[in-house]
Design a protein around this motif. Structure first.
Motif, PDB file in Angstrom:
ATOM      1  N   LEU A 100     -42.124   1.948   7.859  1.00 14.22           N
ATOM      2  CA  LEU A 100     -42.996   1.336   6.856  1.00 14.22           C
ATOM      3  C   LEU A 100     -42.307   1.441   5.505  1.00 14.22           C
ATOM      4  O   LEU A 100     -42.132   2.533   4.968  1.00 14.22           O
ATOM      5  N   MET A 101     -41.910   0.299   4.959  1.00 19.31           N
ATOM      6  CA  MET A 101     -41.109   0.266   3.740  1.00 19.31           C
ATOM      7  C   MET A 101     -42.005   0.152   2.508  1.00 19.31           C
ATOM      8  O   MET A 101     -42.031  -0.868   1.816  1.00 19.31           O
ATOM      9  N   GLY A 102     -42.760   1.189   2.203  1.00 21.18           N
ATOM     10  CA  GLY A 102     -43.584   1.185   1.003  1.00 21.18           C
ATOM     11  C   GLY A 102     -42.741   1.314  -0.240  1.00 21.18           C
ATOM     12  O   GLY A 102     -41.640   1.873  -0.213  1.00 21.18           O
ATOM     13  N   ARG A 127     -43.271   3.164  -2.751  1.00 22.39           N
ATOM     14  CA  ARG A 127     -43.226   4.551  -3.212  1.00 22.39           C
ATOM     15  C   ARG A 127     -42.689   5.509  -2.153  1.00 22.39           C
ATOM     16  O   ARG A 127     -42.222   6.589  -2.498  1.00 22.39           O
ATOM     17  N   GLN A 128     -42.771   5.151  -0.885  1.00 23.06           N
ATOM     18  CA  GLN A 128     -42.292   6.037   0.172  1.00 23.06           C
ATOM     19  C   GLN A 128     -41.984   5.229   1.419  1.00 23.06           C
ATOM     20  O   GLN A 128     -42.722   4.314   1.776  1.00 23.06           O
ATOM     21  N   VAL A 129     -40.871   5.559   2.072  1.00 23.41           N
ATOM     22  CA  VAL A 129     -40.470   4.939   3.329  1.00 23.41           C
ATOM     23  C   VAL A 129     -40.784   5.928   4.444  1.00 23.41           C
ATOM     24  O   VAL A 129     -40.281   7.051   4.445  1.00 23.41           O
ATOM     25  N   GLN A 130     -41.624   5.507   5.385  1.00 28.69           N
ATOM     26  CA  GLN A 130     -42.069   6.387   6.456  1.00 28.69           C
ATOM     27  C   GLN A 130     -41.554   5.886   7.800  1.00 28.69           C
ATOM     28  O   GLN A 130     -41.562   4.690   8.068  1.00 28.69           O
ATOM     29  N   ARG A 131     -41.114   6.833   8.656  1.00 27.06           N
ATOM     30  CA  ARG A 131     -40.607   6.492   9.980  1.00 27.06           C
ATOM     31  C   ARG A 131     -41.497   7.108  11.048  1.00 27.06           C
ATOM     32  O   ARG A 131     -41.930   8.246  10.919  1.00 27.06           O
ATOM     33  N   THR A 132     -41.735   6.325  12.103  1.00 29.70           N
ATOM     34  CA  THR A 132     -42.530   6.804  13.231  1.00 29.70           C
ATOM     35  C   THR A 132     -41.813   6.423  14.511  1.00 29.70           C
ATOM     36  O   THR A 132     -41.528   5.240  14.742  1.00 29.70           O
ATOM     37  N   VAL A 133     -41.502   7.401  15.356  1.00 24.91           N
ATOM     38  CA  VAL A 133     -40.884   7.140  16.656  1.00 24.91           C
ATOM     39  C   VAL A 133     -41.995   6.775  17.634  1.00 24.91           C
ATOM     40  O   VAL A 133     -42.938   7.542  17.849  1.00 24.91           O
ATOM     41  N   LEU A 134     -41.905   5.587  18.214  1.00 26.30           N
ATOM     42  CA  LEU A 134     -42.950   5.094  19.113  1.00 26.30           C
ATOM     43  C   LEU A 134     -42.783   5.680  20.511  1.00 26.30           C
ATOM     44  O   LEU A 134     -41.654   5.856  21.006  1.00 26.30           O
ATOM     45  N   GLU A 135     -43.908   5.960  21.137  1.00 27.40           N
ATOM     46  CA  GLU A 135     -43.902   6.417  22.520  1.00 27.40           C
ATOM     47  C   GLU A 135     -43.431   5.280  23.431  1.00 27.40           C
ATOM     48  O   GLU A 135     -43.626   4.104  23.139  1.00 27.40           O
ATOM     49  N   ASP A 136     -42.835   5.653  24.561  1.00 33.77           N
ATOM     50  CA  ASP A 136     -42.296   4.644  25.479  1.00 33.77           C
ATOM     51  C   ASP A 136     -43.369   3.679  25.961  1.00 33.77           C
ATOM     52  O   ASP A 136     -43.102   2.496  26.186  1.00 33.77           O
TER      53      ASP A 136
END
Length: 946
Positions: free
Chosen positions: A454-456, A458-467
């Motif tokens: 998520l390229m906000g 103010r902050q870039v957040q990363r989430t590893v998705l479940e298979d």
């Protein structure tokens, strides 16, 4: 005509509307727009009627249409005046162009710009300020009201445009996720000085009328947006190449830390209204900066929400449309308000009852599809005229979508690949489908994972998705939460390699003199550190500071937040996140500059310099002295084989940094870095001697850095003063310093008696009312007033002290002040020793290993010395001094005063000489790539009469 159009308007105002997308839903709209910064007419234009769109697809995602101009207007591409009555305006981002320039437009529209970001990096927005003749990077309009500016790059935005700004800040360090071998130009559009010249065609590329031209935020090269394509993509960092700390040589695994934490930037105490993640707060309509339309107006003002999250926060955008507009026209205007450039046929508008309650709509995402009778009754009679209508944009269900998948650090020849996802598509099947397209079909899919970013702004957040994560359902949930958020989401295929967590936390404010084990036990008791995850890697015992090595991102974040709210033995602790400098990767000719800035010095000019140097250099090499002192900077640079230091502050600040350097010398790979000064204080005697001037008066920071690069190294003596008090001073005499230090370092001078008393009175006045001491002229005025109050003062200092020079007793004349001077400047540039030759003494030098001892008879004598009418009374010259104080006496060292209890003061040389930088007499050479505008646009605080 009116009778035929009115039922069409009622179709979306009171009942269900047909899905847009029919041939009648795509004509050009007249008068659509939004008040305030955002989609709508550009500066100087008034689209009273719509003309034909230019043939073919719009360049770079723009949605151009021909408009009639009623005011002088300039082209955003060539910055020339648009002659005639017609121009082409982008409905989304307000880009205005000549018809002849349309085919050359390369600048992306704000609606598609997030998809073109190469490396997502969040911004660091400082407090609001007034930026004269600057333009918003999102809506391209002037910043007439207080706006925001990134502390790391040159991005300027309106407060309610912040959520739509690209996360395209400078990449200043590597973190193992998106590191690249080659460093490219970091182009920022517009806000160039009006006289800026293009590096390619040498013609003027800057403009004070529109957002035009581009500039690299690293090397400072400036060009037209069209001409920039002719330049090599690789950036060489320009004229300051040897002084910049290359981003590839800095490693910081930040994970959950914000950019403000990583760059040690002080955050605003509380978010200002309108600076939320979703734009303007609907609870304060008077602050929208728009004209309130009368009920009989032909225009209608509507509130528009883009999802459940905006409903919960009551954050909305305001659009103004004709009362007779079709539902399709309103929908298109609403999408443009949120910079959504997707096909309007995939969305619909749903009416909301007023007032909007988050409990009714937010959490469940259930809204009314039409303005039913129940909704009308809940608003009450006449409420439609009293308050704007409220609507929410909803994405229609989709059976399939085309999704872009980006390679993370994989070395492939494509920016992304596109695949089609269906209800059966899950994260694992997407990875299996993408790997062959990236040329990795031989690799095992189990070693790859799908990452959502998520390229906000103010902050870039990363989430590893479940298979087993279903992709189509996830995209639907994102759109239900926020349509804007969907435009800022990317999906990456990344190797499932384990990144070993490593975070360095600097903790200061601890009791001095303890061992590593004792500090570890103390922190375990104070903040419950976990022994298996946290270890003490460095100890600075004399400063009461340690560096913690934390092997867990969550634990590092917990400790950082907890330490900042913790006090040990009554002293608040300080916590900083420190990067690692990979010194083995530094270029052979690299000599990075370590910058220390005291933001409280020089009438608060230090704050502006702090921001300027962060933009000119790597923010990781710029340290704010009020946030941890100089020790963190020297720790970060401890393994750099060659570096220089720039201290921005007064003489006291310079002495503070030199004392820390002396203490850290044995830990540095470069034990003798040369130190330059940018004088910000009131006296600035050392800065005067080294030719840096009487005080900073607004010079271009880039020129300052060039002067530092070309300065000559000279030596200067440093002196140690050992204070050995026989008894504690009385309470009334120890207000300024209850526990005076046992050992202090001296660079300039040490005063005992009347001059120290004046410094003490000034210091106390500044401590009582620091807000009044914001200008050098006022500070000198206070000095004069304090001196006049003591003009008839008589103490007889010669009867209260004893002086030994080189073990020899020296008889003192009748004096009120005794001053030991190391440099030929005292009291804001006065020559206290004088220029007359004297056979008894050697000619003074700052590197001769000798101090000169001078006496003054009182305030009148000091005034005459500062006026150049007299000199001081020459008493002695030597390298070792012993002063015996018979009673409590004011003492000052380099402008830092206190009351010293009776006892002994021993002054002797302090180890090796320090290397200082003296400014060359000639003007610095002109830079090959002009960067004269990098520091312009200094913010003016709100309420400032300027």
């Amino acid at each position: 005509m009116a009778a035929a159009a009115e039922p069409r308007a009622r179709a979306w105002l009171g009942g269900s509307s047909p899905r847009p997308g029919s041939p009648a839903s795509s004509p050009e709209l007249g008068g659509r727009g939004r008040a305030g910064p955002g989609p709508g007419p550009g500066p100087g234009s008034c689209p009273e009627r719509a003309g034909a769109r230019p043939p073919g697809p719009a360049a770079s995602g723009h949605s151009f249409r021909k408009v009639t101009l009623t005011k002088p207007t300039f082209c955003h591409l060539c910055s020339d005046f648009i002659w005639g009555l017609a121009g082409f305006l982008c409905d989304v981002c307000n880009f205005m162009s000549h018809e002849k320039c349309l085919k050359h437009v390369k600048t992306p529209c704000a609606g598609v710009a997030p998809s073109l970001v190469r490396v997502p990096m969040a911004h660091c927005f400082g407090p609001r300020g007034l930026y004269k003749r600057k333009f918003c990077a999102v809506c391209r309009k002037t910043l007439e009201a207080p706006a925001l500016r990134c502390e790391v790059c040159e991005l300027h935005v309106h407060p309610d445009c912040v959520p739509f700004a690209c996360s395209d800040c400078r990449q200043c360090h590597g973190d193992g996720h998106r590191d690249h071998d080659v460093h490219h130009h970091h182009w920022r559009e517009g806000n160039l000085p009006s006289g800026a010249r293009c590096e390619v065609c040498r013609k003027t590329c800057g403009s004070s009328d529109v957002l035009a031209g581009v500039r690299c935020e690293w090397c400072g090269v400036q060009a037209h947006s069209v001409c920039s394509a002719a330049l090599a993509p690789e950036c060489t960092f320009g004229r300051l190449r040897t002084m910049v700390l290359p981003p590839a040589c800095v490693r910081l695994l930040s994970r959950n830390f914000s950019k403000m934490h990583c760059f040690r930037i002080s955050e605003s105490p509380a978010p200002e209204p309108g600076e939320g993640d979703d734009g303007v707060d609907g609870s304060s309509p008077t602050g929208l900066g728009r004209e309130v339309l009368a009920p009989e107006s032909s225009k209608l003002t509507l509130k528009v929400f883009d999802g459940n999250d905006a409903l919960q926060r009551n954050h909305f955008r305001v659009i103004t449309v004709p009362r007779l507009a079709r539902s399709e026209e309103v929908l298109e205007a609403a999408l443009r308000a949120y910079y959504v450039t997707e096909d309007p046929r995939d969305f619909e508008l749903q009416a909301l009852p007023l007032p909007v309650h988050a409990a009714d709509t937010g959490a469940r995402g259930k809204t009314r599809a039409s303005g039913s009778a129940e909704g009308e009754d809940s608003r009450g009679p006449g409420s439609r005229e009293a308050a704007p209508e409220a609507w929410i944009i909803r994405a229609l269900p989709r059976t399939q979508e085309v999704l872009r998948i980006y390679p993370a650090w994989l070395k492939v020849g494509v920016a992304y690949v596109s695949i089609r996802v269906t209800p059966q598509s899950i994260a694992r099947t997407v990875v299996l489908e993408v790997l062959p397209l990236l040329g990795r079909q031989a690799a095992g899919p189990e070693s790859f994972q799908l990452v959502e970013v998520l390229m906000g702004s103010r902050q870039v957040q990363r989430t590893v998705l479940e298979d087993e994560e279903p992709l189509l359902a996830r995209l639907h949930d994102i759109r239900q939460t926020s349509l804007r958020q969907m435009t800022q989401v990317r999906f990456y295929v990344a190797e499932s390699r384990v990144v070993v967590p490593h975070v360095s936390l600097y903790v200061a404010g601890l009791p001095p003199g303890l061992s590593a084990q004792e500090y570890g036990s103390l922190l375990e008791e104070a903040v419950a550190t976990k022994a298996g995850l946290v270890s003490v890697s460095h100890v600075y015992s004399s400063q009461g500071a340690v560096v913690l090595d934390v092997a867990c991102f969550a634990e590092a974040e917990r400790l950082y937040m907890l330490v900042r709210d913790t006090a040990v033995h009554g002293r608040p602790l300080t916590a900083l996140v420190l990067p690692d400098v990979l010194h083995t990767k530094l270029p052979p000719d690299s000599c990075p500059l370590l910058v220390f800035v005291n933001p409280k010095s020089g009438g608060l000019k230090g704050r502006d310099l702090l921001c300027s140097f962060r933009k000119l250099l790597n923010p990781h090499q710029v340290f704010e002295l009020t946030n941890g002192g100089p020790l963190p900077g020297f720790h970060v640079f401890s393994q750099v084989p060659c570096f220089r230091v720039l201290v921005c502050g007064g003489d006291g600040t310079v002495g503070w940094v030199l004392a820390a350097l002396e203490e850290m010398r044995h830990r540095l790979a470069c034990p003798e870095p040369s130190v330059a000064i940018l004088p910000l204080g009131t006296g600035n005697d050392l800065g005067r001697v080294l030719r840096w001037g009487a005080g900073y008066s607004g010079e271009d920071p880039f020129s300052v850095l060039m002067s530092v690069d070309e300065a000559d190294a000279v030596l200067m003596d440093r002196w140690t003063i050992l204070l050995d008090a026989h008894e504690a001073g009385s309470a009334e005499n120890s207000v300024a310093d209850v526990e005076p230090p046992k050992i202090v370092q001296m660079s300039n001078y040490c005063g005992i008696g009347i001059d120290a008393e004046l410094s003490l009175d000034f210091h106390q006045a500044r401590e009582e009312e620091p807000g009044k001491f914001t200008s050098r002229f006022h500070n000198k005025g206070v000095y004069v007033r304090v001196g006049l109050q003591k003009i008839s003062h008589s103490r007889g200092l010669h009867r209260e002290i004893r002086l030994q020079v080189e073990q020899q007793e020296v008889e003192l004349p009748s004096i009120e002040g005794l001053i030991f001077i190391n440099i030929p400047s005292w009291g804001s540039g006065a020559d206290l020793w004088g220029s007359d030759s004297d056979s008894r003494f050697e000619k003074p030098r700052m590197d001769d290993g000798l101090l000169e001892v001078v006496g003054v008879t009182g305030v009148m004598h000091m005034g005459q010395v500062q006026g150049g009418l007299r000199s001081g009374i020459r008493i002695a010259q030597g390298s070792y001094f012993r002063v015996t104080l018979l009673k409590a006496t004011p003492v000052q060292v380099d402008g830092e005063p206190w009351i010293q209890a009776p006892g002994h003061m021993i002054i002797s040389a302090a180890g090796p000489k320090v290397h200082m930088l003296r400014k060359t007499k000639q003007k610095p050479r002109k830079a090959g790539t002009p960067r004269d505008a990098r520091a312009d646009g200094v913010p003016v605080p709100e309420g400032d009469p300027k």
